[in-house]
Design an enzyme around this catalytic site. Structure first.
Site, mmCIF file in Angstrom:
data_model
loop_
_atom_site.group_PDB
_atom_site.id
_atom_site.type_symbol
_atom_site.label_atom_id
_atom_site.label_comp_id
_atom_site.label_asym_id
_atom_site.label_seq_id
_atom_site.Cartn_x
_atom_site.Cartn_y
_atom_site.Cartn_z
ATOM 1 N N LYS A 47 0.829 -1.204 0.000
ATOM 2 C CA LYS A 47 0.000 0.000 0.000
ATOM 3 C C LYS A 47 0.873 1.268 0.000
ATOM 4 O O LYS A 47 2.096 1.184 0.199
ATOM 5 C CB LYS A 47 -0.928 -0.038 1.218
ATOM 6 C CG LYS A 47 -1.999 -1.151 1.144
ATOM 7 C CD LYS A 47 -2.743 -1.225 2.470
ATOM 8 C CE LYS A 47 -3.929 -2.170 2.409
ATOM 9 N NZ LYS A 47 -4.586 -2.251 3.750
ATOM 10 N N TYR A 87 -12.318 -2.417 -2.892
ATOM 11 C CA TYR A 87 -12.822 -2.391 -1.518
ATOM 12 C C TYR A 87 -14.348 -2.331 -1.437
ATOM 13 O O TYR A 87 -14.898 -1.886 -0.430
ATOM 14 C CB TYR A 87 -12.187 -1.223 -0.752
ATOM 15 C CG TYR A 87 -10.775 -1.535 -0.263
ATOM 16 C CD1 TYR A 87 -10.513 -2.698 0.475
ATOM 17 C CD2 TYR A 87 -9.720 -0.672 -0.510
ATOM 18 C CE1 TYR A 87 -9.230 -2.993 0.925
ATOM 19 C CE2 TYR A 87 -8.426 -0.959 -0.055
ATOM 20 C CZ TYR A 87 -8.203 -2.129 0.662
ATOM 21 O OH TYR A 87 -6.936 -2.422 1.122
ATOM 22 N N ASN A 150 -1.616 -0.018 7.464
ATOM 23 C CA ASN A 150 -1.112 -1.364 7.770
ATOM 24 C C ASN A 150 -0.324 -2.010 6.630
ATOM 25 O O ASN A 150 -0.194 -3.230 6.549
ATOM 26 C CB ASN A 150 -2.247 -2.271 8.274
ATOM 27 C CG ASN A 150 -3.339 -2.464 7.251
ATOM 28 O OD1 ASN A 150 -3.273 -1.902 6.159
ATOM 29 N ND2 ASN A 150 -4.334 -3.280 7.578
ATOM 30 N N HIS A 153 -1.884 -5.442 1.543
ATOM 31 C CA HIS A 153 -3.155 -6.125 1.351
ATOM 32 C C HIS A 153 -2.849 -7.533 0.852
ATOM 33 O O HIS A 153 -1.923 -7.721 0.063
ATOM 34 C CB HIS A 153 -4.011 -5.418 0.293
ATOM 35 C CG HIS A 153 -5.179 -6.253 -0.155
ATOM 36 N ND1 HIS A 153 -6.372 -6.286 0.531
ATOM 37 C CD2 HIS A 153 -5.310 -7.141 -1.176
ATOM 38 C CE1 HIS A 153 -7.203 -7.149 -0.070
ATOM 39 N NE2 HIS A 153 -6.580 -7.669 -1.101
ATOM 40 N N GLU A 164 -9.974 -10.702 -7.204
ATOM 41 C CA GLU A 164 -8.997 -9.610 -7.092
ATOM 42 C C GLU A 164 -7.915 -9.703 -8.170
ATOM 43 O O GLU A 164 -7.515 -8.688 -8.743
ATOM 44 C CB GLU A 164 -8.360 -9.624 -5.696
ATOM 45 C CG GLU A 164 -9.338 -9.224 -4.606
ATOM 46 C CD GLU A 164 -8.725 -9.249 -3.217
ATOM 47 O OE1 GLU A 164 -9.379 -8.763 -2.278
ATOM 48 O OE2 GLU A 164 -7.603 -9.772 -3.049
HETATM 49 P P1 IDP Z 1 -7.449 -7.057 5.647
HETATM 50 O O1 IDP Z 1 -6.678 -6.016 4.864
HETATM 51 O O2 IDP Z 1 -6.605 -7.673 6.725
HETATM 52 O O3 IDP Z 1 -8.114 -8.075 4.776
HETATM 53 P P2 IDP Z 1 -10.089 -5.885 6.054
HETATM 54 O O4 IDP Z 1 -10.952 -6.110 7.253
HETATM 55 O O5 IDP Z 1 -10.486 -6.530 4.764
HETATM 56 O O6 IDP Z 1 -8.590 -6.276 6.454
HETATM 57 O O7 IDP Z 1 -9.987 -4.303 5.857
HETATM 58 C C1 IDP Z 1 -9.414 -3.784 4.683
HETATM 59 C C2 IDP Z 1 -8.516 -2.644 5.045
HETATM 60 O O8 IDP Z 1 -9.301 -1.586 5.569
HETATM 61 C C3 IDP Z 1 -7.489 -2.945 6.143
HETATM 62 O O9 IDP Z 1 -6.325 -3.563 5.665
HETATM 63 C C4 IDP Z 1 -7.209 -1.543 6.653
HETATM 64 O O10 IDP Z 1 -6.300 -0.857 5.791
HETATM 65 C C5 IDP Z 1 -8.565 -0.884 6.539
HETATM 66 N N1 IDP Z 1 -9.317 -0.959 7.805
HETATM 67 C C6 IDP Z 1 -9.966 -2.010 8.323
HETATM 68 N N2 IDP Z 1 -10.540 -1.712 9.505
HETATM 69 C C7 IDP Z 1 -10.234 -0.402 9.728
HETATM 70 C C8 IDP Z 1 -10.533 0.511 10.805
HETATM 71 O O11 IDP Z 1 -11.190 0.179 11.772
HETATM 72 N N3 IDP Z 1 -10.037 1.779 10.672
HETATM 73 C C9 IDP Z 1 -9.296 2.191 9.601
HETATM 74 N N4 IDP Z 1 -8.994 1.350 8.586
HETATM 75 C C10 IDP Z 1 -9.453 0.077 8.645
HETATM 76 MG MG MG Z 2 -9.695 -7.933 3.450
#
Ligand code: IDP
Ligand code: MG
Length: 188
Positions: A47, A87, A150, A153, A164
Site C-alpha cells: 500500500k 474495496y 497497515n 493487502h 482480485e
Molecule cells: P485485511 O486487509 O486484513 O483483509 P479488512 O478487514 O479486509 O482487512 O480491511 C481492509 C482494510 O481496511 C485494512 O487492511 C485496513 O487498511 C482498513 N481498515 C480495516 N478496519 C479499519 C478501521 O477500523 N479503521 C481504519 N482502517 C481500517
Molecule cells: Mg480484506
C-alpha cells in the site's frame, strides 16, 4: 484406463474449488494443469505507506524467502474506480472513505504470488489486520502501528483471490514459470 483409486481421487480433485480456480486462472490449458493443481494464488498489494517508507523490497524479500513464487507485478497509481471496486465489500463502513483516500494517495505495488496454501501463508506473513494485534515477526507487526496504515493487502480466500487477481491483472500478465528450487519448496 485409470485405476479405481486414481479415478476416484481425480473426481474429487475436479470437484474441488481450488482445481476449478486453477483451471480458470490458467485458461484451462491442460499442459499446465497438473503441476499447478496444488498451488494457490493471492493478490498482494504494498500500500502507499509501504511504498513511501521504502518497504517494497523488504516485503518482496519476505515472500520470496518464504518460498512463494512471483506471478505478476506492477507499480502503479490507483484511481478511484479501481479502489472502489477493490474495496467494494467495505462500502458503508465508517472507515471506507478514509480507506479510499489512503489507497489512492500514492503509488502502490500490485503483485500476484503463488504457492501451496499461498492464501493462508501470505495472510500469516502479513499478520492480523490491526498491527497492534499482529503476531511478532509478521509484516504488519514489524512495520506498523495503526490499522489505517497497515502496509499491505492480501486476498482472504480462494474466491476473493480469483476476483482480485482478475480486477488487477489481465490473464496475459500472469507469468507461468518454474524455478529449479521449486522441488525443494513444493512437495508435489
Ligand atoms: P485485511 O486487509 O486484513 O483483509 P479488512 O478487514 O479486509 O482487512 O480491511 C481492509 C482494510 O481496511 C485494512 O487492511 C485496513 O487498511 C482498513 N481498515 C480495516 N478496519 C479499519 C478501521 O477500523 N479503521 C481504519 N482502517 C481500517
Ligand atoms: Mg480484506
Amino acid at each position: 484406463m485409470r485405476s479405481r483409486p486414481i479415478a476416484e481421487a481425480w473426481s474429487r480433485l475436479e470437484a474441488s474449488e481450488r482445481f476449478q480456480h486453477n483451471i480458470t486462472e490458467l485458461g484451462g490449458r491442460p499442459e499446465f494443469l497438473f503441476p499447478e493443481v496444488a498451488l494457490e494464488r493471492s493478490l498482494v498489494l504494498v500500500k502507499p505507506d509501504g511504498v513511501q517508507r521504502g518497504l517494497m523490497g523488504e516485503i518482496m524479500a519476505r515472500l520470496e524467502r518464504r518460498g512463494l513464487r512471483l506471478v505478476a507485478a506492477r507499480f502503479q497509481k490507483v484511481d478511484r474506480p479501481l479502489a472502489e471496486r477493490h474495496y467494494a465489500v467495505h462500502k458503508g463502513k465508517p472507515f471506507y472513505a478514509g480507506l479510499l483516500d489512503y489507497i489512492t494517495s500514492a503509488p502502490i505495488l500490485a503483485m500476484v504470488w503463488e504457492g501451496p496454501n499461498a492464501i493462508s501463508a501470505i495472510r500469516q506473513t502479513m499478520g492480523a489486520t490491526r498491527p497492534d494485534e499482529a503476531a511478532p515477526g509478521s509484516i504488519r507487526h514489524d512495520f506498523g502501528l495503526e490499522v489505517g496504515r497497515n502496509v499491505t493487502h492480501a486476498s482472504d480466500g480462494p474466491e476473493t483471490a480469483r476476483e482480485e487477481i482478475g480486477l488487477w491483472f489481465r490473464p496475459d500478465e500472469l507469468v507461468q514459470w518454474e524455478r529449479s528450487v521449486d522441488r525443494w519448496l513444493f512437495e508435489s
